[in-house]
Motif scaffolding. Structure first.
Motif, PDB file in Angstrom:
ATOM      1  N   LYS A   1      81.103 -20.713 -78.153  1.00  0.00           N
ATOM      2  CA  LYS A   1      81.140 -20.282 -79.642  1.00  0.00           C
ATOM      3  C   LYS A   1      79.595 -19.441 -79.829  1.00  0.00           C
ATOM      4  N   PHE A   2      78.520 -19.912 -78.954  1.00  0.00           N
ATOM      5  CA  PHE A   2      77.238 -19.152 -79.078  1.00  0.00           C
ATOM      6  C   PHE A   2      77.251 -17.764 -78.631  1.00  0.00           C
ATOM      7  N   TYR A   3      77.514 -17.644 -77.126  1.00  0.00           N
ATOM      8  CA  TYR A   3      77.482 -16.415 -76.786  1.00  0.00           C
ATOM      9  C   TYR A   3      78.723 -15.438 -76.963  1.00  0.00           C
ATOM     10  N   GLY A   4      79.885 -15.918 -77.274  1.00  0.00           N
ATOM     11  CA  GLY A   4      81.002 -15.169 -77.559  1.00  0.00           C
ATOM     12  C   GLY A   4      81.943 -15.176 -76.132  1.00  0.00           C
ATOM     13  N   ILE A   5      82.533 -13.937 -76.080  1.00  0.00           N
ATOM     14  CA  ILE A   5      83.243 -13.740 -74.829  1.00  0.00           C
ATOM     15  C   ILE A   5      82.424 -12.814 -73.915  1.00  0.00           C
ATOM     16  N   GLY A   6      82.353 -13.044 -72.857  1.00  0.00           N
ATOM     17  CA  GLY A   6      81.677 -12.252 -71.684  1.00  0.00           C
ATOM     18  C   GLY A   6      81.934 -12.347 -70.355  1.00  0.00           C
ATOM     19  N   THR A   7      81.035 -11.811 -69.552  1.00  0.00           N
ATOM     20  CA  THR A   7      81.453 -11.895 -68.144  1.00  0.00           C
ATOM     21  C   THR A   7      80.049 -12.592 -67.403  1.00  0.00           C
ATOM     22  N   TYR A   8      80.191 -12.870 -66.373  1.00  0.00           N
ATOM     23  CA  TYR A   8      78.740 -13.794 -65.845  1.00  0.00           C
ATOM     24  C   TYR A   8      78.971 -13.241 -64.086  1.00  0.00           C
ATOM     25  N   LYS A   9      77.703 -13.348 -63.528  1.00  0.00           N
ATOM     26  CA  LYS A   9      77.589 -12.847 -62.127  1.00  0.00           C
ATOM     27  C   LYS A   9      76.848 -14.170 -61.480  1.00  0.00           C
ATOM     28  N   LEU A  10      77.117 -14.698 -60.183  1.00  0.00           N
ATOM     29  CA  LEU A  10      76.651 -15.742 -59.666  1.00  0.00           C
ATOM     30  C   LEU A  10      75.844 -15.267 -58.455  1.00  0.00           C
ATOM     31  N   ASP A  11      74.703 -16.198 -58.089  1.00  0.00           N
ATOM     32  CA  ASP A  11      74.011 -15.842 -56.928  1.00  0.00           C
ATOM     33  C   ASP A  11      74.209 -17.341 -56.386  1.00  0.00           C
ATOM     34  N   ASN A  12      74.911 -17.800 -55.571  1.00  0.00           N
ATOM     35  CA  ASN A  12      75.036 -19.090 -55.185  1.00  0.00           C
ATOM     36  C   ASN A  12      74.262 -19.332 -53.767  1.00  0.00           C
ATOM     37  N   GLY A  13      73.013 -18.971 -53.755  1.00  0.00           N
ATOM     38  CA  GLY A  13      72.284 -19.315 -52.585  1.00  0.00           C
ATOM     39  C   GLY A  13      71.668 -20.828 -52.659  1.00  0.00           C
ATOM     40  N   ILE A  14      70.420 -20.757 -51.919  1.00  0.00           N
ATOM     41  CA  ILE A  14      69.959 -21.982 -52.001  1.00  0.00           C
ATOM     42  C   ILE A  14      69.538 -22.409 -53.406  1.00  0.00           C
ATOM     43  N   ASN A  15      69.000 -21.594 -54.170  1.00  0.00           N
ATOM     44  CA  ASN A  15      68.818 -21.938 -55.684  1.00  0.00           C
ATOM     45  C   ASN A  15      69.770 -21.208 -56.616  1.00  0.00           C
ATOM     46  N   PRO A  16      71.029 -21.915 -56.824  1.00  0.00           N
ATOM     47  CA  PRO A  16      72.159 -21.080 -57.519  1.00  0.00           C
ATOM     48  C   PRO A  16      71.717 -20.669 -58.924  1.00  0.00           C
ATOM     49  N   GLU A  17      72.001 -19.246 -58.937  1.00  0.00           N
ATOM     50  CA  GLU A  17      71.744 -18.749 -60.363  1.00  0.00           C
ATOM     51  C   GLU A  17      72.974 -18.187 -61.006  1.00  0.00           C
ATOM     52  N   ILE A  18      72.871 -17.936 -62.423  1.00  0.00           N
ATOM     53  CA  ILE A  18      74.080 -17.350 -63.096  1.00  0.00           C
ATOM     54  C   ILE A  18      73.618 -16.459 -64.273  1.00  0.00           C
ATOM     55  N   GLU A  19      74.189 -15.279 -64.332  1.00  0.00           N
ATOM     56  CA  GLU A  19      73.541 -14.457 -65.284  1.00  0.00           C
ATOM     57  C   GLU A  19      74.687 -14.029 -66.361  1.00  0.00           C
ATOM     58  N   LEU A  20      74.606 -14.560 -67.428  1.00  0.00           N
ATOM     59  CA  LEU A  20      75.694 -14.149 -68.571  1.00  0.00           C
ATOM     60  C   LEU A  20      75.476 -12.805 -69.258  1.00  0.00           C
ATOM     61  N   HIS A  21      76.597 -11.954 -69.112  1.00  0.00           N
ATOM     62  CA  HIS A  21      76.719 -10.763 -70.061  1.00  0.00           C
ATOM     63  C   HIS A  21      77.421 -11.010 -71.066  1.00  0.00           C
ATOM     64  N   TYR A  22      76.771 -10.655 -72.324  1.00  0.00           N
ATOM     65  CA  TYR A  22      77.674 -10.575 -73.489  1.00  0.00           C
ATOM     66  C   TYR A  22      77.226  -9.643 -74.612  1.00  0.00           C
ATOM     67  N   THR A  23      77.462  -9.646 -75.863  1.00  0.00           N
ATOM     68  CA  THR A  23      77.373  -8.855 -76.968  1.00  0.00           C
ATOM     69  C   THR A  23      76.709  -9.628 -77.929  1.00  0.00           C
ATOM     70  N   ASP A  24      75.474  -9.079 -78.360  1.00  0.00           N
ATOM     71  CA  ASP A  24      74.557  -9.561 -79.314  1.00  0.00           C
ATOM     72  C   ASP A  24      74.291  -8.739 -80.382  1.00  0.00           C
ATOM     73  N   PHE A  25      74.530  -8.840 -81.544  1.00  0.00           N
ATOM     74  CA  PHE A  25      74.374  -7.931 -82.831  1.00  0.00           C
ATOM     75  C   PHE A  25      74.718  -6.489 -82.287  1.00  0.00           C
ATOM     76  N   GLY A  26      75.932  -6.421 -81.745  1.00  0.00           N
ATOM     77  CA  GLY A  26      76.558  -5.045 -81.294  1.00  0.00           C
ATOM     78  C   GLY A  26      75.907  -4.625 -79.940  1.00  0.00           C
ATOM     79  N   GLN A  27      74.903  -5.085 -79.495  1.00  0.00           N
ATOM     80  CA  GLN A  27      74.117  -4.411 -78.339  1.00  0.00           C
ATOM     81  C   GLN A  27      74.516  -5.520 -77.235  1.00  0.00           C
ATOM     82  N   SER A  28      74.503  -4.913 -76.071  1.00  0.00           N
ATOM     83  CA  SER A  28      74.719  -5.701 -74.700  1.00  0.00           C
ATOM     84  C   SER A  28      73.372  -6.573 -74.385  1.00  0.00           C
ATOM     85  N   ALA A  29      73.746  -7.687 -73.994  1.00  0.00           N
ATOM     86  CA  ALA A  29      72.695  -8.569 -73.735  1.00  0.00           C
ATOM     87  C   ALA A  29      72.968  -9.348 -72.452  1.00  0.00           C
ATOM     88  N   ALA A  30      72.152  -9.863 -71.954  1.00  0.00           N
ATOM     89  CA  ALA A  30      71.955 -10.866 -70.481  1.00  0.00           C
ATOM     90  C   ALA A  30      71.113 -12.108 -70.949  1.00  0.00           C
TER      91      ALA A  30
END
Length: 123
Positions: free
Chosen positions: A65-94
């Motif tokens: 509900k907050f981020y809307g619909i988007g894509t994500y990238k994972l880095d599942n190494g020793i310290n697992p990370e996630i990067e969310l890619h979405y649109t915010d006020f018509g601009q690409s955001a991460a």
């Protein structure tokens, strides 16, 4: 003396295991996450401060509900990370953050470590 060294090493080992952040298996990443501790003082505008559910799909898309619909990238190494890619006020955001996956705990996506604000996996 050997018993004291063994006991000390054992206690340190238990503390280490209880505090380590384990890599996640892919099937443990996908699913629904619930926003927790969002009622703390607002720390950042990139994180939801209302009730929210984040759903991560196997095809690297998500909805919220907050981020809307988007894509994500994972880095599942020793310290697992996630990067969310979405649109915010018509601009690409991460938004880049990390997972916590302690032993005997459900996986969490940290939004603010200082205020203990995170998404916790439901299923």
């Amino acid at each position: 003396m050997k018993k004291k060294n063994f006991a000390f090493t054992f206690v340190l080992g238990v503390i280490f295991i209880l505090n380590i952040n384990f890599p996640l298996r892919k099937q443990n990443i996908y699913g629904k996450y619930i926003n927790m501790n969002f009622d703390k003082p607002i720390c950042c505008v990139e994180a939801p401060h209302t009730a929210d559910t984040l759903v991560l799909y196997k095809d690297n898309t998500f909805k919220s509900k907050f981020y809307g619909i988007g894509t994500y990238k994972l880095d599942n190494g020793i310290n697992p990370e996630i990067e969310l890619h979405y649109t915010d006020f018509g601009q690409s955001a991460a938004y880049k953050t990390y997972f916590l996956n302690g032993i005997f705990e459900k996986p969490k996506i940290v939004l603010s470590a200082d205020s203990n604000h995170y998404y916790e996996k439901l299923d």
